[in-house]
Scaffold this motif. Structure first.
Motif, PDB file in Angstrom:
ATOM      1  N   ARG A 188       3.322  -1.708 -17.726  1.00  0.00           N
ATOM      2  CA  ARG A 188       4.229  -0.622 -18.317  1.00  0.00           C
ATOM      3  C   ARG A 188       4.583   0.229 -16.979  1.00  0.00           C
ATOM      4  NH1 ARG A 188       6.214   1.916 -22.662  1.00  0.00           N
ATOM      5  NH2 ARG A 188       6.448   4.011 -22.810  1.00  0.00           N
ATOM      6  N   GLU A 189       3.451   0.615 -16.254  1.00  0.00           N
ATOM      7  CA  GLU A 189       3.598   1.637 -15.432  1.00  0.00           C
ATOM      8  C   GLU A 189       4.413   1.052 -14.226  1.00  0.00           C
ATOM      9  OE1 GLU A 189       0.588   3.516 -11.931  1.00  0.00           O
ATOM     10  OE2 GLU A 189      -0.120   2.683 -13.681  1.00  0.00           O
ATOM     11  N   LEU A 190       4.012  -0.324 -13.870  1.00  0.00           N
ATOM     12  CA  LEU A 190       4.723  -0.706 -12.829  1.00  0.00           C
ATOM     13  C   LEU A 190       6.489  -1.100 -13.129  1.00  0.00           C
ATOM     14  CD1 LEU A 190       2.297  -3.581 -11.529  1.00  0.00           C
ATOM     15  CD2 LEU A 190       2.995  -1.493 -10.505  1.00  0.00           C
ATOM     16  N   ALA A 191       6.674  -1.378 -14.676  1.00  0.00           N
ATOM     17  CA  ALA A 191       8.055  -1.342 -14.811  1.00  0.00           C
ATOM     18  C   ALA A 191       8.828  -0.235 -14.543  1.00  0.00           C
ATOM     19  CB  ALA A 191       7.949  -1.903 -16.404  1.00  0.00           C
ATOM     20  N   LEU A 192       8.095   1.081 -15.050  1.00  0.00           N
ATOM     21  CA  LEU A 192       8.809   2.171 -14.879  1.00  0.00           C
ATOM     22  C   LEU A 192       9.093   2.565 -13.136  1.00  0.00           C
ATOM     23  CD1 LEU A 192       6.750   4.392 -17.391  1.00  0.00           C
ATOM     24  CD2 LEU A 192       8.922   3.803 -17.615  1.00  0.00           C
ATOM     25  N   GLU A 193       7.961   2.098 -12.448  1.00  0.00           N
ATOM     26  CA  GLU A 193       7.983   2.482 -11.052  1.00  0.00           C
ATOM     27  C   GLU A 193       9.272   1.467 -10.586  1.00  0.00           C
ATOM     28  OE1 GLU A 193       7.277   3.603  -7.142  1.00  0.00           O
ATOM     29  OE2 GLU A 193       6.983   4.442  -9.070  1.00  0.00           O
ATOM     30  N   SER A 194       9.447   0.090 -11.083  1.00  0.00           N
ATOM     31  CA  SER A 194      10.454  -0.455 -10.717  1.00  0.00           C
ATOM     32  C   SER A 194      11.809  -0.089 -10.879  1.00  0.00           C
ATOM     33  CB  SER A 194      10.275  -1.865 -11.372  1.00  0.00           C
ATOM     34  OG  SER A 194      11.388  -3.045 -11.041  1.00  0.00           O
TER      35      SER A 194
END
Length: 589
Positions: A188-194
């Protein structure tokens, strides 16, 4: 090979020098004279922890120096020794030997030296480890540890290169596993960063700034803000240089016309100086012409109305939107976008990306399993050969009924193992740094007795002989090194002591062997006999090291037999023991 050692103010030894030859050298002496200090000094040269309490009373520091000959080393050991010497900047002596030294201060840290250079104790230990193999009573206790048993087996089978390949594959596999776990946990965190990175890239691409565009706009806007004044200045300058742009027949009042008239007047004379000045006016005419032409281009490019200024200001506002968010200037914004693209490529958290990474983890695990299986196969095969060879050696050490066994079993993974390996047969094992094997030495003291773990089945004397038997078998892999045994014969006597002496003499054919012993049966087999003896010295009684001739050796053996050094019967017994050992060595050769 260790050729000489010098000891100062270490334990009971005030000052002593001992020279060592090839073959078997024994050190003997009364209890308390400090013969084990010789071994302690070698441990210090091996990089062992320095103990300030070992410094002799009344002295400020203890010093140990060892001279090592490196001319007869095998190619592998010689290469490692040269590597350590080169890395340390150490130098060989004129005869090719290397001097290693260690000083221990009573109040301060220890110092290590190699080839005349100060080095860390670890570097000194790396050097001496290649040349010395030290075995004492503590080593016998360490032999009962699983890691030491594994190391002993690996010395026999020589799986160093295979273990190196396994470790490299294991590290790559563990790194990929950590990456996959991290991506799943932070999906989830990486998706937001993406999303954040993609938004920024899209915004920058939508504006499409060019390198240095913000600075160029500032200059253009300043010019457009003063358009009338700029046009008037450029037009006035061009008219002065070449006349009005819309007058095809200027009246000759321009700078170009005036320069042309001057050049013609000067060129019409026969005076060389005036003609030279006329030629210089040719250069001036060229410059005036170039500047006039550039002013004409400049005037042609100037906008005819103020709408261009509005367009430039609007573009500047777009760029400022980017520089407020991403960097201080346009070049920084473009750099941010490039970095964002690289980071975005590594943040692919799509199902396809995770599946691809999982496949990579699986492929790497297969490589690790293959490497581990190869090591296990080699160890299992070698375990039988080593056990058979050690059992044969034990028979020669007056333990004919004893049996030695080695088992190699999977290193079973615990329930909380974070990275277990699954072998082809489905066994879950722990992927340790040395492989997936648990090695255990077993021992049966008598024929018909059960083979039990070495730690539970061997007495002190039996453990001494097991260690010696191991070293005799393993010595073939370390030819020309120096082997030091500190009372390896503890708890042994009688016929077993004779057999230990015989085995040490046999080992000394291919190695330099130094033995601290209290057994006359062992000492009788020596090629050289050194005695640590008490003598007067600073701070009271001190010890010195003496090389014994034949008569003194007989006296020392008689003392060791039963304290009978002054009796005729004791000396006779010592001579008989010495002669028997010499005949035994001659026949065994």
């Amino acid at each position: 090979m260790l050729s000489e050692i010098r000891i100062e103010a270490l334990g009971a030894i005030d000052s002593a020098t001992a020279e060592f030859d090839r073959g078997l050298t024994v050190l003997t002496g009364e209890t308390g004279t400090g013969k084990t200090m010789v071994v302690t000094s070698l441990h210090l040269l091996g990089g062992a922890r320095a103990d300030a309490t070992r410094v002799r009373s009344g002295a400020e520091r203890a010093v140990v120096e060892g001279r090592f000959s490196t001319t007869d080393l095998g190619p592998r050991v010689a290469a490692r020794v040269d590597e350590v010497l080169d890395a340390s900047g150490a130098e060989r002596d004129d005869d090719g030997s290397v001097i290693a030294a260690r000083s221990v201060s009573r109040d301060g840290p220890s110092r290590a030296y190699l080839g005349g250079r100060s080095v860390p104790a670890k570097s000194l230990g790396t050097f001496t480890t290649e040349l010395l193999a030290l075995h004492g009573q503590n080593d016998q206790l360490r032999l009962m540890r699983p890691d030491e048993q594994l190391a002993a087996l690996d010395r026999y089978v020589d799986v160093e290169s295979a273990v190196h390949r396994y470790r490299a594959a294991r590290e790559e596999w563990l790194t990929a596993r950590r990456d996959l776990d991290d991506r799943r946990r932070r999906a989830r965190e990486l998706a937001l960063e993406s999303d954040r990175l993609q938004f920024g890239i899209d915004e920058i691409d939508g504006v499409a700034p060019q390198p240095g565009e913000d600075e160029t706009l500032v200059s253009e806007i300043r010019r457009l803000s003063e358009l009338d004044a700029v046009r008037e200045a450029a037009l006035t300058a061009r008219t002065a240089l070449s006349g009005p742009p819309d007058d095809p027949a200027p009246d000759g009042a321009s700078a170009a016309d005036a320069l042309g008239q001057a050049k013609a007047a000067l060129g019409g004379t026969d005076d060389a100086a005036l003609q030279a000045l006329g030629e210089r006016l040719t250069e001036a005419l060229a410059v005036v012409g170039d500047v006039s032409a550039e002013l004409g281009d400049f005037l042609a490019e100037l906008p005819s109305d103020a709408s261009t200024l509005e367009t430039k200001l609007a573009r500047q506002a777009e760029l400022r939107t980017l520089t407020r968010k991403y960097a201080a200037d346009v070049d920084g914004v473009l750099a941010w976008a490039d970095d964002a693209r690289r980071r975005l490529a590594g943040l692919d958290v799509s199902e396809d990306a995770l599946a691809a990474l999982q496949r990579r983890v699986d492929d790497l695990e297969s490589v690790v399993v293959t490497a581990a299986t190869a090591i296990t196969k080699a160890r299992t095969k070698a375990a039988k050969g080593l056990a058979k060879a050690v059992t044969a050696e034990l028979a020669g050490l007056a333990m004919a009924g004893a049996g030695f066994a080695i088992t190699v079993t999977p290193l079973t993974a615990r329930a909380d193992d974070t990275a277990p390996l699954v072998l082809p047969d489905g066994t879950r094992v722990h992927a340790g740094s040395d492989g997936v094997d648990a090695v255990e030495f077993g021992f049966a003291p008598h024929r018909g007795s059960d083979v039990l773990p070495l730690a539970r089945s061997a007495s002190g004397g039996e453990l001494s002989r097991v260690m010696l038997a191991l070293e005799v078998v393993l010595s073939a892999s370390a030819e020309n090194t120096t082997m030091v045994f500190d009372e390896v014969d503890a708890g042994v006597g009688g016929r077993a002591a004779v057999q230990i002496g015989r085995r040490l003499a046999r080992l000394a054919r291919t190695h330099q062997v130094i033995v601290v012993t209290h057994l006359p049966q062992v000492a009788a087999y020596a090629d050289a006999h050194l005695m640590v003896d008490s003598a007067g010295g600073r701070g009271g009684k001190a010890s010195v090291v003496r090389r014994l001739d034949d008569d003194a050796r007989v006296a020392e053996l008689a003392r060791m037999l039963a304290g009978l050094g002054e009796s005729d019967s004791g000396r006779a017994h010592a001579r008989e023991l010495l002669e028997a050992a010499r005949q035994d060595v001659h026949q065994d050769a």
